[in-house]
Design a protein around this motif. Structure first.
Motif, short mmCIF file in Angstrom:
data_model
loop_
_atom_site.label_atom_id
_atom_site.label_comp_id
_atom_site.label_asym_id
_atom_site.label_seq_id
_atom_site.Cartn_x
_atom_site.Cartn_y
_atom_site.Cartn_z
N ARG A 130 6.70 11.89 -5.96
CA ARG A 130 6.75 11.35 -4.61
C ARG A 130 7.93 10.38 -4.50
O ARG A 130 8.31 9.74 -5.46
N ARG A 131 8.45 10.28 -3.31
CA ARG A 131 9.50 9.29 -3.07
C ARG A 131 8.84 7.94 -2.87
O ARG A 131 7.86 7.81 -2.16
N ILE A 132 9.37 6.92 -3.51
CA ILE A 132 8.78 5.58 -3.43
C ILE A 132 8.75 5.07 -1.99
O ILE A 132 7.79 4.41 -1.58
N GLU A 133 9.75 5.43 -1.20
CA GLU A 133 9.79 4.95 0.19
C GLU A 133 8.71 5.59 1.07
O GLU A 133 8.43 5.12 2.17
N ASP A 134 8.09 6.66 0.60
CA ASP A 134 7.03 7.31 1.37
C ASP A 134 5.64 6.82 0.98
O ASP A 134 4.64 7.30 1.53
N MET A 135 5.55 5.90 0.05
CA MET A 135 4.24 5.39 -0.37
C MET A 135 3.72 4.42 0.68
O MET A 135 4.50 3.78 1.39
N ASP B 231 2.32 1.21 2.75
CA ASP B 231 2.63 -0.22 2.69
C ASP B 231 1.59 -0.92 1.80
O ASP B 231 0.41 -0.64 1.87
N GLY B 232 2.06 -1.81 0.95
CA GLY B 232 1.16 -2.56 0.09
C GLY B 232 0.74 -1.84 -1.16
O GLY B 232 -0.05 -2.36 -1.95
N TRP B 233 1.24 -0.63 -1.38
CA TRP B 233 0.85 0.12 -2.57
C TRP B 233 1.36 -0.62 -3.79
O TRP B 233 2.51 -1.01 -3.89
N ASP B 234 0.46 -0.81 -4.78
CA ASP B 234 0.81 -1.62 -5.93
C ASP B 234 0.98 -0.79 -7.22
O ASP B 234 0.97 -1.34 -8.32
N GLY B 235 1.10 0.50 -7.08
CA GLY B 235 1.28 1.35 -8.26
C GLY B 235 -0.02 1.96 -8.76
O GLY B 235 -0.04 2.76 -9.68
N GLY B 236 -1.15 1.58 -8.17
CA GLY B 236 -2.43 2.12 -8.58
C GLY B 236 -2.70 3.48 -7.94
O GLY B 236 -1.84 4.03 -7.24
N GLU B 237 -3.87 4.01 -8.19
CA GLU B 237 -4.23 5.32 -7.63
C GLU B 237 -4.35 5.25 -6.12
O GLU B 237 -4.78 4.24 -5.56
#
Length: 122
Positions: free
Chosen positions: A107-112, A114-120
């Motif tokens: 996945r592209r990091i910019e499409d994650m 808001d606030g996603w911290d790397g978890g599931e």
């Protein structure tokens, strides 16, 4: 004291043989097995057939069917069928060139979200 070599079963005739050739991971993925075992007699018979057919085995290296010299710049040729001039013996031979593709996606990091911290993601 002499150490005994491991024995395998010839893939062609079923006789015991110490001969085994492990394939590279790329070739194993293409042919679907990790390697092959051929006894000396079957290897000899195959060599005679291949010399008569004037064809080399499928290999990761390009080998001249006349002088058995390795073509060091084989990666420069396009996929498909080509006529190659051997740099060692100057004879022209046909080569069928194929390659294996692998893909790695993410996945592209910019499409994650808001606030996603790397978890599931839920």
């Amino acid at each position: 004291m002499r150490e005994e070599s491991k024995m395998y079963t010839c893939d062609m005739c079923g006789k015991p043989t110490p001969n085994y050739r492990e394939y590279s991971p790329a070739l194993a993925a293409i042919v679907g097995v990790q390697g092959r075992s051929w006894c000396d007699e079957c290897r000899r018979e195959l060599r005679i057939v291949h010399e008569w057919e004037n064809e080399q085995e499928a290999d990761e290296r390009m080998i001249c069917p006349y002088c058995e010299g390795e073509i060091s710049d084989s990666w420069e040729y396009e996929e498909g069928e080509s006529e190659i001039v051997c740099p060692s013996c100057d004879r022209t031979f046909e080569a069928e060139i194929s390659s294996v593709r692998t893909y790695r996606t993410r996945r592209r990091i910019e499409d994650m979200p808001d606030g996603w911290d790397g978890g599931e993601l839920l």
